[in-house]
Design a protein around this motif. Structure first.
Motif, PDB file in Angstrom:
ATOM      1  N   ALA A  45      27.269  34.212 -49.602  1.00 16.99           N
ATOM      2  CA  ALA A  45      28.600  34.762 -48.593  1.00 16.99           C
ATOM      3  C   ALA A  45      29.097  36.587 -48.795  1.00 16.99           C
ATOM      4  O   ALA A  45      29.022  37.233 -48.773  1.00 16.99           O
ATOM      5  CB  ALA A  45      29.597  33.386 -49.342  1.00 16.99           C
ATOM      6  N   SER A  46      28.121  36.309 -50.109  1.00 19.49           N
ATOM      7  CA  SER A  46      28.656  37.892 -50.871  1.00 19.49           C
ATOM      8  C   SER A  46      28.442  38.754 -49.942  1.00 19.49           C
ATOM      9  O   SER A  46      28.783  39.788 -49.386  1.00 19.49           O
ATOM     10  CB  SER A  46      28.517  38.315 -52.393  1.00 19.49           C
ATOM     11  N   ALA A  47      27.534  38.388 -49.701  1.00 16.20           N
ATOM     12  CA  ALA A  47      26.042  39.511 -48.824  1.00 16.20           C
ATOM     13  C   ALA A  47      26.981  39.596 -47.173  1.00 16.20           C
ATOM     14  O   ALA A  47      26.791  40.232 -46.436  1.00 16.20           O
ATOM     15  CB  ALA A  47      25.033  39.397 -48.755  1.00 16.20           C
ATOM     16  N   GLN A  48      27.349  38.493 -47.156  1.00 14.02           N
ATOM     17  CA  GLN A  48      27.734  38.639 -45.606  1.00 14.02           C
ATOM     18  C   GLN A  48      29.242  38.907 -45.259  1.00 14.02           C
ATOM     19  O   GLN A  48      29.541  39.472 -44.223  1.00 14.02           O
ATOM     20  CB  GLN A  48      28.157  36.636 -44.552  1.00 14.02           C
ATOM     21  N   LYS A  53      32.050  44.058 -43.768  1.00 15.05           N
ATOM     22  CA  LYS A  53      33.248  44.658 -43.828  1.00 15.05           C
ATOM     23  C   LYS A  53      32.700  45.856 -43.063  1.00 15.05           C
ATOM     24  O   LYS A  53      33.344  46.895 -42.911  1.00 15.05           O
ATOM     25  CB  LYS A  53      33.659  44.718 -45.133  1.00 15.05           C
ATOM     26  N   MET A  54      31.117  45.934 -42.897  1.00 16.08           N
ATOM     27  CA  MET A  54      30.523  47.484 -42.800  1.00 16.08           C
ATOM     28  C   MET A  54      30.458  47.856 -41.170  1.00 16.08           C
ATOM     29  O   MET A  54      30.631  48.332 -40.446  1.00 16.08           O
ATOM     30  CB  MET A  54      29.134  47.793 -43.477  1.00 16.08           C
ATOM     31  N   GLN A  60      28.121  42.823 -33.212  1.00 10.81           N
ATOM     32  CA  GLN A  60      27.071  43.656 -33.516  1.00 10.81           C
ATOM     33  C   GLN A  60      26.795  43.136 -35.090  1.00 10.81           C
ATOM     34  O   GLN A  60      25.977  42.825 -35.640  1.00 10.81           O
ATOM     35  CB  GLN A  60      27.877  45.177 -33.665  1.00 10.81           C
ATOM     36  N   TYR A  61      27.931  42.231 -36.051  1.00 11.05           N
ATOM     37  CA  TYR A  61      27.613  41.645 -36.192  1.00 11.05           C
ATOM     38  C   TYR A  61      27.443  40.250 -36.700  1.00 11.05           C
ATOM     39  O   TYR A  61      25.899  39.890 -37.638  1.00 11.05           O
ATOM     40  CB  TYR A  61      29.538  41.306 -37.703  1.00 11.05           C
ATOM     41  N   ASN A  62      27.161  39.522 -35.669  1.00 11.68           N
ATOM     42  CA  ASN A  62      26.660  38.266 -35.376  1.00 11.68           C
ATOM     43  C   ASN A  62      25.010  38.383 -34.536  1.00 11.68           C
ATOM     44  O   ASN A  62      24.426  37.694 -35.439  1.00 11.68           O
ATOM     45  CB  ASN A  62      27.201  36.997 -33.956  1.00 11.68           C
ATOM     46  N   ALA A  63      25.343  39.452 -34.297  1.00 14.16           N
ATOM     47  CA  ALA A  63      23.372  39.758 -33.861  1.00 14.16           C
ATOM     48  C   ALA A  63      22.514  40.509 -35.863  1.00 14.16           C
ATOM     49  O   ALA A  63      21.713  39.727 -35.687  1.00 14.16           O
ATOM     50  CB  ALA A  63      23.492  41.020 -33.439  1.00 14.16           C
ATOM     51  N   PHE A  64      23.010  40.991 -36.889  1.00 19.43           N
ATOM     52  CA  PHE A  64      22.894  41.084 -37.660  1.00 19.43           C
ATOM     53  C   PHE A  64      22.383  40.230 -38.074  1.00 19.43           C
ATOM     54  O   PHE A  64      21.277  40.245 -38.919  1.00 19.43           O
ATOM     55  CB  PHE A  64      23.535  43.129 -37.871  1.00 19.43           C
ATOM     56  N   SER A  65      23.965  39.221 -38.332  1.00 16.92           N
ATOM     57  CA  SER A  65      23.750  38.678 -38.876  1.00 16.92           C
ATOM     58  C   SER A  65      22.184  37.281 -38.647  1.00 16.92           C
ATOM     59  O   SER A  65      21.598  36.576 -40.013  1.00 16.92           O
ATOM     60  CB  SER A  65      24.515  37.544 -38.524  1.00 16.92           C
ATOM     61  N   LYS A  66      22.352  37.239 -37.557  1.00 19.07           N
ATOM     62  CA  LYS A  66      21.254  36.078 -37.144  1.00 19.07           C
ATOM     63  C   LYS A  66      19.241  37.096 -37.290  1.00 19.07           C
ATOM     64  O   LYS A  66      19.479  35.878 -37.992  1.00 19.07           O
ATOM     65  CB  LYS A  66      21.025  36.398 -35.110  1.00 19.07           C
ATOM     66  N   ILE A  67      19.791  37.969 -36.857  1.00 21.62           N
ATOM     67  CA  ILE A  67      18.549  38.808 -37.497  1.00 21.62           C
ATOM     68  C   ILE A  67      18.171  38.276 -40.016  1.00 21.62           C
ATOM     69  O   ILE A  67      16.731  37.862 -39.400  1.00 21.62           O
ATOM     70  CB  ILE A  67      18.681  39.874 -37.264  1.00 21.62           C
ATOM     71  N   VAL A  68      19.221  38.896 -40.269  1.00 22.20           N
ATOM     72  CA  VAL A  68      19.051  39.104 -41.395  1.00 22.20           C
ATOM     73  C   VAL A  68      18.821  37.657 -41.901  1.00 22.20           C
ATOM     74  O   VAL A  68      18.262  37.162 -43.134  1.00 22.20           O
ATOM     75  CB  VAL A  68      19.913  38.970 -42.457  1.00 22.20           C
ATOM     76  N   GLY A 115      19.359  48.185 -43.864  1.00 26.83           N
ATOM     77  CA  GLY A 115      18.871  47.503 -42.053  1.00 26.83           C
ATOM     78  C   GLY A 115      20.271  48.268 -40.321  1.00 26.83           C
ATOM     79  O   GLY A 115      19.329  48.514 -39.885  1.00 26.83           O
ATOM     80  N   LEU A 116      21.527  48.181 -40.985  1.00 33.52           N
ATOM     81  CA  LEU A 116      22.057  49.051 -39.602  1.00 33.52           C
ATOM     82  C   LEU A 116      21.876  50.670 -39.542  1.00 33.52           C
ATOM     83  O   LEU A 116      21.525  50.360 -38.090  1.00 33.52           O
ATOM     84  CB  LEU A 116      23.925  49.244 -40.580  1.00 33.52           C
ATOM     85  N   ASP A 117      21.225  51.292 -40.305  1.00 38.07           N
ATOM     86  CA  ASP A 117      20.908  52.234 -39.567  1.00 38.07           C
ATOM     87  C   ASP A 117      19.444  51.884 -39.094  1.00 38.07           C
ATOM     88  O   ASP A 117      19.183  52.686 -38.083  1.00 38.07           O
ATOM     89  CB  ASP A 117      20.280  53.351 -40.710  1.00 38.07           C
ATOM     90  N   TYR A 118      18.708  51.233 -39.151  1.00 37.85           N
ATOM     91  CA  TYR A 118      16.728  50.994 -38.637  1.00 37.85           C
ATOM     92  C   TYR A 118      17.506  50.993 -37.646  1.00 37.85           C
ATOM     93  O   TYR A 118      16.929  51.113 -36.768  1.00 37.85           O
ATOM     94  CB  TYR A 118      16.675  50.445 -39.756  1.00 37.85           C
TER      95      TYR A 118
END
Length: 139
Positions: A45-48, A53-54, A60-68, A115-118
């Motif tokens: 939850a903390s990482a999410q 925030k970032m 974009q967050y939802n896509a990032f979250s699915k990958i993670v 990860g975002l930069d990548y």
């Protein structure tokens, strides 16, 4: 699950799993490995929250979250026992994330930044990275 039943019946679960993977591949199925260590609910939850925030865009967050979620289950110290990939985004080698910060082994913010930069540099965005992941089972 099919693999679990075989593993319980056979003396060598590793052989059973390998046999099941070969059978699944022959049938055109893909077996994915679970993260080596599940994240605690608090750390996930903390990482999410940090990622929210970032990454201000919901898409974009939802896509990032699915990958993670698929890669590490939001576990900052997840390690792939086969490849050695590490962290939230399963960087290979994990030490690549040092470009985002010296605390890359334990800091979710550093791993998210890397990860975002990548994803942005390789695919153009997290949504494009997720589309690639869906097509290939990796990114």
């Amino acid at each position: 699950m099919f693999v679990s039943r075989i593993a319980r019946r056979i003396a060598s679960p590793k052989k059973a799993l390998a046999s099941a993977a070969v059978a699944a591949a022959t049938a055109g199925m893909v077996l994915t490995a679970a993260p080596a260590h599940a994240a605690t609910a608090d750390s996930a939850a903390s990482a999410q929250a940090i990622a929210h925030k970032m990454i201000p865009s919901a898409a974009q967050y939802n896509a990032f979250s699915k990958i993670v979620e698929h890669e590490s289950g939001w576990n900052v110290t997840a390690t792939n026992s086969s490849s050695g990939a590490y962290g939230l985004v399963q960087a290979l080698p994990g030490s690549k994330m040092a470009t985002a910060g010296a605390d890359w082994k334990t800091n979710p913010k550093t791993q998210i930044k890397w990860g975002l930069d990548y994803m942005n540099s390789r695919y153009g965005s997290p949504t494009a990275a997720w589309a690639f992941w869906q097509a290939n089972g990796w990114y």
